[in-house]
Structures are given as C-alpha cells and as structure tokens.
Motif scaffolding. Structure first.
Motif: not given
Length: 214
Positions: A11-34
């Motif tokens: 499961r790891a590769p898929r889960e890691r990719l999903l989390i990374a993509q969602e984290a990137a979206r949060l940083i880019a669109e939600s004002g989270i920078h940490d």
C-alpha cells in the motif's frame, strides 16, 4: 469473508503519493506553508494514520513542484522572485542578527501565499524584539519547534511574524551556537538548507526576474 487489506509494503507507494499530492494542494491553495503540518493534515484528511505510510518531506516538495507546474506556471516564478528580493532587503536590515534564509523562498517553491522565513542568531531574543519595536515594526510573537544538530529532540524557540509590502515574514531566533549546529530535518536528521545574504545575492544574480517582473 471480506477481503483483507493489502500489507503496508504494497500500500505504501500509493498512500504516500496520495498524501504528498494532498499536502501539496493544501500548501498551494489553503495558505498552509509548513510542510510537516501539511503532511500531517493531508494524512488525517485521507484517514491514513500509520506514519510508516506517510511520504518524506522531500516527496511533498516534489509534489508541490508538480502542482505549481500544472496550475501556477505563470504566476509562481514572479511571486518567488519578489519574495527573494524582499528576503534580501530584510536580511540587510537584520544583518546584526546574522540571518539565514530558509524554507520555500530558498528552495524555489514559494508562491503567492508563502512567507519569507528567516532564522536569526542571538543569545538574547529580547534584543530582536527591542530592535523591531525601535523600528516601529508591529510584529506578533509566536514560537517554533525545531530540532538542532546534536540535540536528541525538538526545542521551542521564540520568534515574530509581521507583514511588509504585502509579504509575510516569519523570524525565529536561535542561539548563536545554531550557526554551527543548525536545525535538521525531522525525516533524516540532515541540516536544513540555509543561505546567507551573500549566497542569496548569488542566487538572485543567477535567476533574472521573469518577464513582467521589475
């Protein structure tokens, strides 16, 4: 009998990719920078609580680069250059505290919501506060949790936030020993990228402003 879940190793590769993509979206669109906070929030949102399945911060950075390439290719370079110019001015202004540039402005991942992150070095944190007050800069106090090289755990360090010309600045005050024992990554314990004023000037000289940016 319901099928069992696949083992973590599968499961790891898929889960890691999903989390990374969602984290990137949060940083880019939600004002989270940490990045670490974004990773944790993304994992919680996706219901993936096993930290062994989480991506490295480097994977989040790569996902953010891809997100910016797809959705912010026009505006991101200008926002980055503007923040690097502002960082240079701030480091000149704060030169007495031996500033180091860190974070997205240094690594090239800064966008329109990104602050300028500076690490100052002074054994008397009140001296920074007094300096900001004397310069009539309205700054809000806060703390940062960082792990320094040679230390086994995180410590809390004082700092301040303020805005100038529409750009947010975050200052954290570290002891002078941190010039030799800088903050390290929570992933691998390696020193986080940092730049002196001279190094930032070289970076700016090697990266001319995008078209349309003065």
């Amino acid at each position: 009998m319901p099928p069992s879940s696949p083992p973590p190793s599968r499961r790891a590769p898929r889960e890691r990719l999903l989390i990374a993509q969602e984290a990137a979206r949060l940083i880019a669109e939600s004002g989270i920078h940490d990045f670490e906070h974004a990773r944790r929030k993304a994992a919680s949102k996706l219901g993936i609580h096993e930290e062994a399945l989480w991506p490295r911060l480097a994977d989040v950075e790569q996902a953010l680069r891809e997100h910016q390439r797809l959705f912010a290719a026009t505006e991101q370079p200008g926002a980055l250059h503007q923040r690097r110019e502002s960082a240079m001015q701030a480091m000149q202004f704060l030169h007495a505290f031996q500033p180091r540039l860190v974070g997205a402005v240094l690594t090239g991942l800064a966008g329109e919501n990104s602050p300028v992150n500076l690490q100052l070095h002074c054994d008397d944190a009140d001296a920074v506060q007094h300096f900001l007050h004397e310069q009539r800069i309205p700054a809000e106090a806060r703390t940062w949790a960082l792990q320094l090289a040679g230390h086994a755990s995180r410590q809390h360090f004082p700092g301040w936030e303020f805005a100038a010309d529409g750009i947010a600045f975050e200052l954290v005050v570290l002891p002078e020993d941190a010039l030799r024992q800088p903050p390290v990554s929570p992933d691998d314990g390696k020193p986080l990228p940092r730049a002196t004023l001279a190094q930032l000037k070289l970076l700016l000289a090697a990266s001319p402003p995008p078209a349309g940016v003065a």
